[in-house]
Design a protein around this motif. Sequence first.
Motif, PDB file in Angstrom:
ATOM      1  N   LEU A  51       0.831  -1.208   0.000  1.00 32.02           N
ATOM      2  CA  LEU A  51       0.000   0.000   0.000  1.00 32.02           C
ATOM      3  C   LEU A  51       0.866   1.258   0.000  1.00 32.02           C
ATOM      4  O   LEU A  51       0.529   2.259  -0.654  1.00 32.02           O
ATOM      5  CB  LEU A  51      -0.938   0.009   1.214  1.00 32.02           C
ATOM      6  N   THR A  52       1.971   1.215   0.715  1.00 34.10           N
ATOM      7  CA  THR A  52       2.864   2.372   0.772  1.00 34.10           C
ATOM      8  C   THR A  52       3.474   2.634  -0.598  1.00 34.10           C
ATOM      9  O   THR A  52       3.530   3.791  -1.047  1.00 34.10           O
ATOM     10  CB  THR A  52       3.958   2.167   1.831  1.00 34.10           C
ATOM     11  N   ARG A  53       3.931   1.580  -1.274  1.00 34.41           N
ATOM     12  CA  ARG A  53       4.479   1.752  -2.629  1.00 34.41           C
ATOM     13  C   ARG A  53       3.431   2.335  -3.563  1.00 34.41           C
ATOM     14  O   ARG A  53       3.712   3.252  -4.339  1.00 34.41           O
ATOM     15  CB  ARG A  53       4.970   0.407  -3.183  1.00 34.41           C
ATOM     16  N   THR A  54       2.210   1.823  -3.491  1.00 30.63           N
ATOM     17  CA  THR A  54       1.130   2.308  -4.344  1.00 30.63           C
ATOM     18  C   THR A  54       0.767   3.743  -3.995  1.00 30.63           C
ATOM     19  O   THR A  54       0.462   4.557  -4.873  1.00 30.63           O
ATOM     20  CB  THR A  54      -0.101   1.391  -4.215  1.00 30.63           C
ATOM     21  N   LEU A  55       0.829   4.074  -2.724  1.00 32.89           N
ATOM     22  CA  LEU A  55       0.549   5.435  -2.264  1.00 32.89           C
ATOM     23  C   LEU A  55       1.531   6.432  -2.866  1.00 32.89           C
ATOM     24  O   LEU A  55       1.143   7.509  -3.335  1.00 32.89           O
ATOM     25  CB  LEU A  55       0.593   5.476  -0.733  1.00 32.89           C
ATOM     26  N   VAL A  56       2.805   6.080  -2.888  1.00 32.01           N
ATOM     27  CA  VAL A  56       3.819   6.957  -3.484  1.00 32.01           C
ATOM     28  C   VAL A  56       3.519   7.175  -4.964  1.00 32.01           C
ATOM     29  O   VAL A  56       3.559   8.304  -5.458  1.00 32.01           O
ATOM     30  CB  VAL A  56       5.243   6.376  -3.287  1.00 32.01           C
ATOM     31  N   VAL A  57       3.181   6.109  -5.673  1.00 30.96           N
ATOM     32  CA  VAL A  57       2.872   6.216  -7.098  1.00 30.96           C
ATOM     33  C   VAL A  57       1.637   7.092  -7.319  1.00 30.96           C
ATOM     34  O   VAL A  57       1.614   7.941  -8.219  1.00 30.96           O
ATOM     35  CB  VAL A  57       2.681   4.812  -7.728  1.00 30.96           C
ATOM     36  N   ALA A  58       0.614   6.909  -6.496  1.00 27.23           N
ATOM     37  CA  ALA A  58      -0.606   7.709  -6.620  1.00 27.23           C
ATOM     38  C   ALA A  58      -0.314   9.188  -6.400  1.00 27.23           C
ATOM     39  O   ALA A  58      -0.829  10.049  -7.120  1.00 27.23           O
ATOM     40  CB  ALA A  58      -1.668   7.219  -5.631  1.00 27.23           C
ATOM     41  N   GLN A 110      -7.182  11.618  -4.230  1.00 25.78           N
ATOM     42  CA  GLN A 110      -8.273  10.865  -3.601  1.00 25.78           C
ATOM     43  C   GLN A 110      -7.878   9.400  -3.418  1.00 25.78           C
ATOM     44  O   GLN A 110      -8.111   8.809  -2.363  1.00 25.78           O
ATOM     45  CB  GLN A 110      -9.559  10.966  -4.441  1.00 25.78           C
ATOM     46  N   PHE A 111      -7.268   8.816  -4.450  1.00 24.49           N
ATOM     47  CA  PHE A 111      -6.812   7.432  -4.341  1.00 24.49           C
ATOM     48  C   PHE A 111      -5.738   7.322  -3.263  1.00 24.49           C
ATOM     49  O   PHE A 111      -5.734   6.373  -2.472  1.00 24.49           O
ATOM     50  CB  PHE A 111      -6.297   6.935  -5.694  1.00 24.49           C
ATOM     51  N   ALA A 112      -4.839   8.304  -3.211  1.00 24.85           N
ATOM     52  CA  ALA A 112      -3.790   8.306  -2.189  1.00 24.85           C
ATOM     53  C   ALA A 112      -4.404   8.350  -0.791  1.00 24.85           C
ATOM     54  O   ALA A 112      -3.958   7.638   0.117  1.00 24.85           O
ATOM     55  CB  ALA A 112      -2.843   9.481  -2.405  1.00 24.85           C
ATOM     56  N   GLU A 171      -6.553   2.897   4.347  1.00 23.77           N
ATOM     57  CA  GLU A 171      -6.450   1.435   4.444  1.00 23.77           C
ATOM     58  C   GLU A 171      -5.152   1.025   5.133  1.00 23.77           C
ATOM     59  O   GLU A 171      -5.111   0.044   5.873  1.00 23.77           O
ATOM     60  CB  GLU A 171      -6.518   0.818   3.037  1.00 23.77           C
ATOM     61  N   ARG A 172      -4.107   1.764   4.902  1.00 26.80           N
ATOM     62  CA  ARG A 172      -2.776   1.432   5.413  1.00 26.80           C
ATOM     63  C   ARG A 172      -2.620   1.753   6.895  1.00 26.80           C
ATOM     64  O   ARG A 172      -1.943   1.031   7.641  1.00 26.80           O
ATOM     65  CB  ARG A 172      -1.753   2.218   4.595  1.00 26.80           C
ATOM     66  N   SER A 173      -3.258   2.806   7.348  1.00 24.70           N
ATOM     67  CA  SER A 173      -3.051   3.291   8.709  1.00 24.70           C
ATOM     68  C   SER A 173      -3.272   2.230   9.792  1.00 24.70           C
ATOM     69  O   SER A 173      -2.405   2.064  10.663  1.00 24.70           O
ATOM     70  CB  SER A 173      -3.942   4.507   8.958  1.00 24.70           C
ATOM     71  N   PRO A 174      -4.398   1.500   9.777  1.00 22.60           N
ATOM     72  CA  PRO A 174      -4.563   0.501  10.851  1.00 22.60           C
ATOM     73  C   PRO A 174      -3.514  -0.609  10.801  1.00 22.60           C
ATOM     74  O   PRO A 174      -3.142  -1.156  11.845  1.00 22.60           O
ATOM     75  CB  PRO A 174      -5.967  -0.063  10.627  1.00 22.60           C
TER      76      PRO A 174
END
Length: 96
Positions: free
Chosen positions: A12-19, A26-28, A34-37
């Motif tokens: 999720l972190t890798r995808t977050l950086v890309v977003a 919004q996707f980020a 989703e990643r926080s918990p």
Amino acid sequence: MSHESLQRAHELTRTLVVAMEAGDWQFAADLADERSPLLMSLGPDQTDEGLAMIREIQSMNDTIESKAREACDAISTSYSEAQRRVAAAGQYLATP
């Protein structure tokens, strides 16, 4: 945290950086929610592989923070410029 959960947080972190790099805020935000918990559930006992993933996540978090700060600064600059234009238009309209 199970190894699968840590892997998911890493993914999720890798995808977050890309977003964020793509400007898909919004996707980020959805990914961050989703990643926080998953990150909050990290326990002190980690394998060497888990610690390596956590370090990578921390490194990517630095990138995320930098991108977010850049975006915030750009929005702030744009807002200030818009306020200046509105004030100038108001002065123009108030001039007899």
